[in-house]
Design a protein around this motif. Sequence first.
Motif, PDB file in Angstrom:
ATOM      1  N   PRO A  28     -14.790 119.083 -50.634  1.00 16.94           N
ATOM      2  CA  PRO A  28     -13.459 119.640 -50.899  1.00 16.94           C
ATOM      3  C   PRO A  28     -13.518 120.986 -51.611  1.00 16.94           C
ATOM      4  N   LEU A  29     -14.671 121.321 -52.213  1.00 26.26           N
ATOM      5  CA  LEU A  29     -14.794 122.624 -52.876  1.00 26.26           C
ATOM      6  C   LEU A  29     -14.881 123.762 -51.877  1.00 26.26           C
ATOM      7  N   THR A  30     -15.503 123.531 -50.741  1.00 24.73           N
ATOM      8  CA  THR A  30     -15.712 124.591 -49.756  1.00 24.73           C
ATOM      9  C   THR A  30     -14.802 124.454 -48.543  1.00 24.73           C
ATOM     10  N   ARG A  31     -13.949 123.466 -48.518  1.00 27.73           N
ATOM     11  CA  ARG A  31     -13.036 123.301 -47.384  1.00 27.73           C
ATOM     12  C   ARG A  31     -12.083 124.487 -47.310  1.00 27.73           C
ATOM     13  N   ARG A  32     -11.981 125.085 -46.137  1.00 24.65           N
ATOM     14  CA  ARG A  32     -11.133 126.266 -45.963  1.00 24.65           C
ATOM     15  C   ARG A  32      -9.670 125.874 -45.822  1.00 24.65           C
ATOM     16  N   ILE A  33      -8.807 126.571 -46.550  1.00 27.22           N
ATOM     17  CA  ILE A  33      -7.360 126.372 -46.467  1.00 27.22           C
ATOM     18  C   ILE A  33      -6.791 127.561 -45.703  1.00 27.22           C
ATOM     19  N   PRO A  34      -6.230 127.361 -44.505  1.00 24.31           N
ATOM     20  CA  PRO A  34      -5.826 128.500 -43.665  1.00 24.31           C
ATOM     21  C   PRO A  34      -4.830 129.443 -44.336  1.00 24.31           C
ATOM     22  N   SER A  35      -3.869 128.892 -45.051  1.00 32.19           N
ATOM     23  CA  SER A  35      -2.851 129.733 -45.681  1.00 32.19           C
ATOM     24  C   SER A  35      -2.211 128.960 -46.821  1.00 32.19           C
ATOM     25  N   ARG A  36      -1.463 129.687 -47.617  1.00 38.37           N
ATOM     26  CA  ARG A  36      -0.752 129.019 -48.715  1.00 38.37           C
ATOM     27  C   ARG A  36       0.251 128.048 -48.141  1.00 38.37           C
ATOM     28  N   PRO A  37       0.240 126.792 -48.583  1.00 36.93           N
ATOM     29  CA  PRO A  37       1.203 125.825 -48.046  1.00 36.93           C
ATOM     30  C   PRO A  37       2.628 126.169 -48.469  1.00 36.93           C
ATOM     31  N   GLU A  38       3.579 125.740 -47.662  1.00 34.98           N
ATOM     32  CA  GLU A  38       4.985 125.963 -47.996  1.00 34.98           C
ATOM     33  C   GLU A  38       5.398 125.078 -49.172  1.00 34.98           C
ATOM     34  N   GLY A  39       6.443 125.493 -49.833  1.00 37.78           N
ATOM     35  CA  GLY A  39       6.959 124.686 -50.923  1.00 37.78           C
ATOM     36  C   GLY A  39       6.431 125.111 -52.272  1.00 37.78           C
ATOM     37  N   THR A  40       6.625 124.233 -53.251  1.00 35.71           N
ATOM     38  CA  THR A  40       6.287 124.527 -54.638  1.00 35.71           C
ATOM     39  C   THR A  40       4.875 124.068 -54.966  1.00 35.71           C
ATOM     40  N   LEU A  41       4.142 124.919 -55.674  1.00 36.28           N
ATOM     41  CA  LEU A  41       2.816 124.571 -56.158  1.00 36.28           C
ATOM     42  C   LEU A  41       2.825 124.591 -57.681  1.00 36.28           C
ATOM     43  N   GLU A  42       1.992 123.747 -58.268  1.00 41.82           N
ATOM     44  CA  GLU A  42       1.838 123.765 -59.713  1.00 41.82           C
ATOM     45  C   GLU A  42       1.072 125.020 -60.103  1.00 41.82           C
ATOM     46  N   ALA A  43       1.548 125.730 -61.123  1.00 42.47           N
ATOM     47  CA  ALA A  43       0.954 127.014 -61.480  1.00 42.47           C
ATOM     48  C   ALA A  43       0.862 127.163 -62.990  1.00 42.47           C
ATOM     49  N   VAL A  44      -0.035 128.059 -63.402  1.00 42.48           N
ATOM     50  CA  VAL A  44      -0.211 128.428 -64.802  1.00 42.48           C
ATOM     51  C   VAL A  44       0.123 129.901 -64.936  1.00 42.48           C
ATOM     52  N   SER A  45       0.979 130.229 -65.882  1.00 39.83           N
ATOM     53  CA  SER A  45       1.342 131.617 -66.168  1.00 39.83           C
ATOM     54  C   SER A  45       0.777 131.993 -67.531  1.00 39.83           C
ATOM     55  N   GLU A  46       0.096 133.136 -67.587  1.00 40.77           N
ATOM     56  CA  GLU A  46      -0.547 133.535 -68.840  1.00 40.77           C
ATOM     57  C   GLU A  46      -0.383 135.033 -69.071  1.00 40.77           C
ATOM     58  N   LYS A  47      -0.150 135.411 -70.319  1.00 42.37           N
ATOM     59  CA  LYS A  47      -0.086 136.816 -70.707  1.00 42.37           C
ATOM     60  C   LYS A  47      -1.476 137.256 -71.138  1.00 42.37           C
ATOM     61  N   ILE A  48      -1.969 138.324 -70.517  1.00 46.29           N
ATOM     62  CA  ILE A  48      -3.296 138.860 -70.816  1.00 46.29           C
ATOM     63  C   ILE A  48      -3.121 140.187 -71.546  1.00 46.29           C
ATOM     64  N   SER A  49      -3.732 140.303 -72.700  1.00 45.27           N
ATOM     65  CA  SER A  49      -3.656 141.523 -73.504  1.00 45.27           C
ATOM     66  C   SER A  49      -5.056 142.108 -73.638  1.00 45.27           C
ATOM     67  N   TYR A  50      -5.187 143.397 -73.393  1.00 41.89           N
ATOM     68  CA  TYR A  50      -6.482 144.051 -73.521  1.00 41.89           C
ATOM     69  C   TYR A  50      -6.300 145.484 -74.002  1.00 41.89           C
ATOM     70  N   VAL A  51      -7.362 146.060 -74.548  1.00 43.85           N
ATOM     71  CA  VAL A  51      -7.337 147.412 -75.097  1.00 43.85           C
ATOM     72  C   VAL A  51      -8.414 148.226 -74.400  1.00 43.85           C
ATOM     73  N   GLY A  52      -7.978 149.351 -73.795  1.00 44.24           N
ATOM     74  CA  GLY A  52      -8.915 150.223 -73.102  1.00 44.24           C
ATOM     75  C   GLY A  52      -8.660 151.671 -73.437  1.00 44.24           C
ATOM     76  N   ALA A  53      -9.071 152.555 -72.529  1.00 42.14           N
ATOM     77  CA  ALA A  53      -8.937 153.991 -72.765  1.00 42.14           C
ATOM     78  C   ALA A  53      -7.480 154.425 -72.858  1.00 42.14           C
ATOM     79  N   GLU A  54      -6.571 153.685 -72.227  1.00 39.44           N
ATOM     80  CA  GLU A  54      -5.155 154.034 -72.223  1.00 39.44           C
ATOM     81  C   GLU A  54      -4.370 153.267 -73.274  1.00 39.44           C
ATOM     82  N   GLY A  55      -5.072 152.647 -74.215  1.00 37.77           N
ATOM     83  CA  GLY A  55      -4.398 151.895 -75.261  1.00 37.77           C
ATOM     84  C   GLY A  55      -4.237 150.432 -74.898  1.00 37.77           C
ATOM     85  N   ARG A  56      -3.397 149.752 -75.651  1.00 35.21           N
ATOM     86  CA  ARG A  56      -3.184 148.321 -75.428  1.00 35.21           C
ATOM     87  C   ARG A  56      -2.255 148.106 -74.240  1.00 35.21           C
ATOM     88  N   ARG A  57      -2.636 147.172 -73.387  1.00 37.46           N
ATOM     89  CA  ARG A  57      -1.822 146.831 -72.230  1.00 37.46           C
ATOM     90  C   ARG A  57      -1.670 145.315 -72.167  1.00 37.46           C
TER      91      ARG A  57
END
Length: 245
Positions: A28-57
């Motif tokens: 099941p780790l390498t089984r190919r999924i042709p496309s994103r299935p229709e409907g709702t999927l469980e998801a994780v939303s995360e805010k990523i903060s980093y500091v680089g040459a252009e300041g904090r983003r």
Amino acid sequence: MSVEITSKIVSSRVRQAQDVPPPADEDPLTRRIPSRPEGTLEAVSEKISYVGAEGRRKVYLLVSFMPVEGVLNGEPVIIERPVEFFLPSGQLSSEHQWITATMRSLSLAARGGYVTQAVADLRKVAWDKGRVRCGMNRWGKPMFHDSEVAAIAWSIQQILYRRGFLDQDGLQVPVEELVARHARRLAGRPWHPPGPEEQADAERAAEAGQGGPTVVGQCPECAGDLVMMDGCPTCYSGCGWSKCG
């Protein structure tokens, strides 16, 4: 319907039921999924903060998961896999649109069954604008990355680690363990990363079994041993020096 037998019956036997071969294994780790299935999927939303040459983003990243069926040792199994990575539009300037394109390529890799290697490769992406600080390692020290993409890739690894798909070093969790973790999630007992004390005990036990960590150099501050921690040569003697800052 009757059948008349006109010749002598020499012998007889009862027809045996034919053995049905077990289904062929399908990882099941390498089984190919042709496309994103229709409907709702469980998801994780995360805010990523980093500091680089252009300041904090700050950027917001969504990772979607879905159950994937397979066959392991002749038995049907189900694991949870990431299948989509998405950065909502409007967060990045025009010169950073390639990050969004990279997330789309990463989604294809996830559905193709090689997302672990794809994320690890993204961590190697470098640019000429200096290092990017993003996140803290397990010892509470800041992490420095070679580019924005590398920083975001590290953040993705941390999301997948907390979800139970990767280990803390970004390596793939064995499929047998993924099956067990998915079953625990369905039973209302989802897997959680070990706490700092549990993690320290496990590392000490592993080091004791191996005779200690591999030494990769000498500390320039205290002349102690350097060992690899999160990909950075770090002083193992306790002075706190790290090549990554």
